[in-house]
Design a protein around this motif. Sequence first.
Motif, PDB file in Angstrom:
ATOM      1  N   UNK A 135       0.815  -1.217   0.000  1.00 41.62           N
ATOM      2  CA  UNK A 135       0.000   0.000   0.000  1.00 41.62           C
ATOM      3  C   UNK A 135       0.849   1.268   0.000  1.00 41.62           C
ATOM      4  N   UNK A 136       2.101   1.144   0.383  1.00 39.96           N
ATOM      5  CA  UNK A 136       3.011   2.281   0.257  1.00 39.96           C
ATOM      6  C   UNK A 136       3.268   2.605  -1.210  1.00 39.96           C
ATOM      7  N   UNK A 137       3.288   1.556  -2.044  1.00 39.69           N
ATOM      8  CA  UNK A 137       3.607   1.720  -3.462  1.00 39.69           C
ATOM      9  C   UNK A 137       2.372   1.815  -4.346  1.00 39.69           C
ATOM     10  N   UNK A 138       1.282   1.183  -3.921  1.00 35.87           N
ATOM     11  CA  UNK A 138       0.035   1.176  -4.693  1.00 35.87           C
ATOM     12  C   UNK A 138      -1.124   1.386  -3.727  1.00 35.87           C
ATOM     13  N   UNK A 139      -1.888   2.432  -3.928  1.00 34.60           N
ATOM     14  CA  UNK A 139      -2.923   2.781  -2.966  1.00 34.60           C
ATOM     15  C   UNK A 139      -4.177   1.924  -3.089  1.00 34.60           C
ATOM     16  N   UNK A 140      -4.352   1.232  -4.206  1.00 34.67           N
ATOM     17  CA  UNK A 140      -5.564   0.444  -4.405  1.00 34.67           C
ATOM     18  C   UNK A 140      -5.317  -0.656  -5.429  1.00 34.67           C
ATOM     19  N   UNK A 141      -6.268  -1.579  -5.519  1.00 44.18           N
ATOM     20  CA  UNK A 141      -6.180  -2.630  -6.530  1.00 44.18           C
ATOM     21  C   UNK A 141      -6.256  -2.023  -7.924  1.00 44.18           C
ATOM     22  N   UNK A 142      -7.066  -0.981  -8.095  1.00 42.00           N
ATOM     23  CA  UNK A 142      -7.174  -0.326  -9.394  1.00 42.00           C
ATOM     24  C   UNK A 142      -5.837   0.264  -9.827  1.00 42.00           C
ATOM     25  N   UNK A 143      -5.129   0.894  -8.884  1.00 44.48           N
ATOM     26  CA  UNK A 143      -3.818   1.472  -9.210  1.00 44.48           C
ATOM     27  C   UNK A 143      -2.821   0.374  -9.563  1.00 44.48           C
ATOM     28  N   UNK A 144      -2.902  -0.740  -8.867  1.00 47.36           N
ATOM     29  CA  UNK A 144      -2.024  -1.866  -9.157  1.00 47.36           C
ATOM     30  C   UNK A 144      -2.323  -2.433 -10.540  1.00 47.36           C
TER      31      UNK A 144
END
Length: 215
Positions: free
Chosen positions: A62-71
């Motif tokens: 979560x430090x690198x990607x705030x959400x599943x959508x961002x991932x």
Amino acid sequence: MDIIDEPADEPRKRGRPKVSSDEDKRAHIVEVAGRVFVKYGYAGSTTAIVASEAGVSKQTLYKLFQSKEELFAAVVGAHRRLMLDLPRPAEDISIAVSLERIFMIDMDEDKDADRTGFLQLVFREAAQFPELVDILQREGMLASRQHLADWLSERRSEGRLTLDDTASGARMLMDMILGGMGPPEGRAQAWPDRAQLFAHLRRCIAIFAAGVGAT
């Protein structure tokens, strides 16, 4: 790549491997996430599964990607290069051969499996998740199509093909090639073997090249 998710407040002991950078961790997580999305589908994939399979904590993810959508957006961006090998310099070969290289017709089997698996995921689930459509357009198709249109424009300026609308030409090519890779009529596998798939893709490219008078 081995990723070590070491807590920030724990000193690194002598002899322990160097902790990977955020950039390394990000690349590793994106690679693992791509496999997770293909394996479980978008709905069945969670950030917890990705973190577990990547060997990192959920806090690190979560430090690198705030959400599943961002991932997912990061995965789409990474896979864009598996769709089209662009941008690339001009080459002293025929337009048809250049296009075969751009669409990586001779991609090795493992990479082709990754590409095909992700395409099948996109075709299967994008319509079910409206939030994915913008991601796919922004990070994938639109960027790839623009790169291809730019490449066609450059070849046109060299007098190597005749095409009044390179944006339309890029769309046409991507519809033929990427559509040919995907599973038609809902079948799980589009082609009985790789040889038939690649023969079909080369035929598509040859027809396009002939149609624009490519040299």
